[in-house]
Design an enzyme around this catalytic site. Structure first.
Site, PDB file in Angstrom:
ATOM      1  N   GLU A 196      42.360  37.738  41.441  1.00  0.00           N
ATOM      2  CA  GLU A 196      41.598  37.081  42.508  1.00  0.00           C
ATOM      3  C   GLU A 196      41.440  37.981  43.729  1.00  0.00           C
ATOM      4  O   GLU A 196      40.508  37.835  44.517  1.00  0.00           O
ATOM      5  CB  GLU A 196      42.285  35.783  42.941  1.00  0.00           C
ATOM      6  CG  GLU A 196      42.154  34.636  41.978  1.00  0.00           C
ATOM      7  CD  GLU A 196      43.082  34.774  40.788  1.00  0.00           C
ATOM      8  OE1 GLU A 196      44.052  35.553  40.869  1.00  0.00           O
ATOM      9  OE2 GLU A 196      42.834  34.116  39.767  1.00  0.00           O
ATOM     10  N   ASN A 277      41.220  36.416  34.031  1.00  0.00           N
ATOM     11  CA  ASN A 277      39.869  36.214  34.541  1.00  0.00           C
ATOM     12  C   ASN A 277      39.311  37.465  35.205  1.00  0.00           C
ATOM     13  O   ASN A 277      40.009  38.455  35.420  1.00  0.00           O
ATOM     14  CB  ASN A 277      39.866  35.078  35.558  1.00  0.00           C
ATOM     15  CG  ASN A 277      40.853  35.338  36.692  1.00  0.00           C
ATOM     16  OD1 ASN A 277      42.052  35.113  36.520  1.00  0.00           O
ATOM     17  ND2 ASN A 277      40.383  35.810  37.830  1.00  0.00           N
ATOM     18  N   ASP A 322      37.180  31.304  36.186  1.00  0.00           N
ATOM     19  CA  ASP A 322      38.623  31.547  36.219  1.00  0.00           C
ATOM     20  C   ASP A 322      39.283  30.961  34.982  1.00  0.00           C
ATOM     21  O   ASP A 322      40.411  30.463  35.026  1.00  0.00           O
ATOM     22  CB  ASP A 322      39.262  30.977  37.499  1.00  0.00           C
ATOM     23  CG  ASP A 322      40.746  31.330  37.637  1.00  0.00           C
ATOM     24  OD1 ASP A 322      41.152  32.378  37.109  1.00  0.00           O
ATOM     25  OD2 ASP A 322      41.488  30.565  38.267  1.00  0.00           O
TER      26      ASP A 322
END
Length: 703
Positions: A196, A277, A322
């Protein structure tokens, strides 16, 4: 003479066994034979297959009501506890928050040693979901742990002294490690976290004896201008995987971190790895909306000795939600259509339960184990999902479920060969996603390329309620045998036993035992704090124990409010149970929440609006839950100088509060302070109104 020699030999053998136990002696043969060693819990999932099933049945469905606390060990922080302990010959080894490690006697809780890696405290801000650690590995007298600041450390199992330490990441980048290492064929396997925040994922193998890098496999390609990496992944990217990327993906790393599941498949001598992800999440922001983006959201098989690519199965081509494939991978032998099959099973974030032939990576079956609205089905011929086009939120917002929180997250599932069922801690937490057409990169902080939250689109309101389940899933029939519904998504990891039991904790502080066949609750224990980690069971001196780490935390403790908690969570604990146990938990000291930060200072509407923006951008991800301080109760907010010393100058970075000087100007930091004072004033008024009306919750933290 012969008798004396025999006695001496017996004593020597006994001494060797004692020394082996003291040194945590596990080698390859012992791990390969772990299925036949029910007294111990030798690796993260008990055996290499990671089924989290124990054949022990001394504690069973007829006597589990007699289970009581044998002992507890209080930990030193209320940050999240997610580790699965390892038990070797009467000694338990486990990690705790901040990557610390403890060894205790498994039948009494007597602490034998403790180890603190003394992390770079400021790296705590790079941990997406708290400074958690999921466990250690034990091998040939060493205990291995990955640290939140990216090191892999080997400790002497006898005394906790450091044997070697190696940095596995570029510590200037927002990498962390939260996963449990695995040891395979003399090599320690470790990945990392941080997708992220903008990193490039990979998995590495280090020599267990000296910490030297043996091989590395990158899960996404690097900048083409830099050429090959000189890594095991070069060949796969040159042949086919590199062609599945577009745009300037490398500028934000690409993602693909290996942050949880790694399994050794001895039948085919392969390492099976779950890949995460993309970075950013949004496929359009990451890869111009083009290409499958291998090996994101994939199950990847590698040669454990060289790291060479063997096969892959991509769960979500062109991943944009995600939807990681890092969730637990479990190996099993199943009879499907009358034929024995060697399979792997996974219940990843996207809500489908996958059964895959592990000899070649070909899909056998896939059905959704929770409600989902992003795909019509999984095509069993191509192995690809048949997506609903609107789910990619290109033209308008879409409330997707499962969301990035996952239908199944890190909390481990278990598989019982006795019942043939997989016990999944499942979740339903819809999130409305919208294309962030004005996406701004924030290096080192969250980068999704998605606007999230807000009201669900018209017509989807009835689908928006959060909930969770314990799902008993039949992997052959691909349907639920039974399920237990909970009013909150997060529920703990599971353990299945030969005593026809399933153990599981929940977010409300209870630890449960259910009948594995029908889900009937047979026993529970009030821990008074979230119990989300994976439980284990083992036997010492003929007594079976059940153990679990309790500690609210992870994404729940960081960013999700816990309305049922009257106080912040207490320090975490190791809880160990046995039949007839009579121990009691220590009493909690009384708690009085700090006052709200209230000031007579005046701020402009523009300052308050800007403060709200930056609070939601940088602060709420860590400070909206019960674990970290409520910033609108922070006394630092009463002084501009004190606030600046923390937010800009990093005065508390050793405690995990890093400086935000690279993300915020001094004026922007001051605007956040203004907004906190506004919330403090509102909280004071709301608390006074509750007290005047005698309402519940007057002592809770939060506005």
């Amino acid at each position: 003479m012969f008798k004396r020699a025999l006695a001496a030999a017996a004593l020597a053998l006994l001494a060797a066994c004692i020394q082996q136990a003291e040194n945590g002696a596990i080698d390859e043969q012992r791990l390969l034979a772990a299925e036949d060693d029910p007294d111990n819990w030798l690796s993260y999932g008990r055996t290499y297959a990671e089924q989290r099933f124990s054949p022990l049945e001394d504690v069973n469905d007829s006597n589990v009501g007699q289970l009581g606390l044998a002992f507890s060990v209080q930990l030193d922080t209320n940050r999240g506890q997610e580790a699965t302990p390892i038990v070797v010959d009467g000694i338990m080894y486990f990690s705790t928050a901040w990557s610390k490690v403890m060894a205790v006697k498994a039948d009494t809780g007597e602490v034998l040693w403790q180890y603190d890696p003394k992390n770079i405290g400021a790296k705590g801000v790079h941990a997406c979901c708290d400074v958690v650690n999921r466990g250690v590995a034990v091998w040939e007298g060493k205990v291995f742990v990955g640290t939140i600041d990216g090191r892999l450390i080997a400790l002497d199992a006898a005394n906790g002294k450091e044997v070697w330490s190696t940095v596995t990441v570029d510590q200037k980048k927002p990498y962390t490690i939260t996963m449990a290492p695995r040891v395979v064929r003399g090599k320690v396997i470790i990945g990392n976290s941080g997708a992220e925040l903008g990193v490039r994922g990979y998995v590495s193998a280090y020599d267990a004896n000296n910490g030297k890098l043996v091989w590395r496999f990158y899960t996404v390609p690097g900048n083409p201008a830099d050429g090959p990496d000189g890594a095991a992944s070069d060949e796969a990217f040159a042949k086919f995987a590199g062609k599945t990327w577009n745009g300037n993906w490398w500028e934000m790393g690409g993602g693909g971190t290996v942050w949880d599941s790694v399994v050794y498949d001895a039948d085919f001598n392969q390492l099976i790895v779950g890949v995460g992800n993309g970075s950013p999440w949004n496929h359009r922001a990451r890869s111009a909306g083009k290409g499958d983006n291998l090996f994101l959201s994939s199950i990847l098989a590698l040669d454990p000795d060289t790291g060479k690519y063997k096969w892959h199965y991509q769960v979500n081509p062109g991943e944009t939600w995600d939807f990681t494939a890092t969730q637990q991978i479990t190996l099993a032998d199943l009879t499907i259509d009358g034929k024995p099959r060697k399979v792997l099973m996974q219940a990843p974030k996207n809500g489908f339960f996958y059964v895959i032939d592990r000899s070649n990576g070909k899909l056998i079956s896939a059905e959704n184990f929770v409600p989902q609205n992003w795909a019509e089905k999984i095509d069993l011929v191509t192995g690809r999902p048949i997506e609903r086009p609107e789910a990619r939120f290109a033209d308008k917002p879409y409330m997707v479920y499962p969301s990035g929180l996952g239908a199944h997250a890190w909390m481990p599932m278990s598989y019982s060969p006795k019942t043939g069922l997989v016990y999944i801690p499942a979740m339903h937490a819809p999130i409305t996603m919208k294309d962030d057409v004005n996406y701004e990169r924030h290096p080192g902080r969250w980068n999704t390329g998605v606007n999230m939250g807000g009201l669900p689109p018209k017509g989807q309101e009835h689908e928006a309620a959060f909930m969770g389940w314990l799902v008993a899933w039949d992997p052959v029939k691909q349907k639920a045998a039974w399920k237990i519904e909970r009013p909150w998504p997060w529920n703990g990891g599971t353990l299945a036993t030969g005593g026809n039991l399933v153990f599981q904790g929940d977010a409300y502080g209870k630890f449960h035992a259910y009948d594995a066949r029908d889900g009937k609750e047979l026993w529970s224990f009030n821990a008074g704090q979230g119990v989300l980690a994976g439980p284990i069971t083992y036997r010492v001196n003929g007594v079976q124990y059940v153990a679990v780490l309790a500690g609210y935390g992870g994404s729940m403790g960081m960013a999700r409010p816990a309305d049922w908690m009257e106080t912040p969570p207490p320090p975490g604990q190791l809880l160990v149970f046995k039949l007839g146990g009579t121990a009691k938990l220590p009493e909690r000291p009384p708690y009085t929440p700090p006052p709200f930060a209230v000031s007579d200072e005046k701020f402009t509407p523009a300052q308050l609006a800007e403060g709200q923006k930056w609070y939601l951008t940088y602060c709420s991800i860590c400070h909206a839950g019960p674990t970290n301080p409520d910033l609108f109760r922070s006394q630092y907010a009463l002084s501009a100088d004190a606030w600046r010393s923390v937010v800009i100058d990093g005065a508390l970075q050793d405690n995990g509060m890093a400086s935000f000087s690279e993300q915020l100007t001094k004026d922007q930091a001051e605007s956040i302070r203004a907004y906190m004072l506004k919330l403090g004033k509102e909280g004071t008024a709301a608390e006074a109104a509750r007290k005047a009306g005698g309402g519940a919750g007057a002592g809770k933290t939060g506005a």
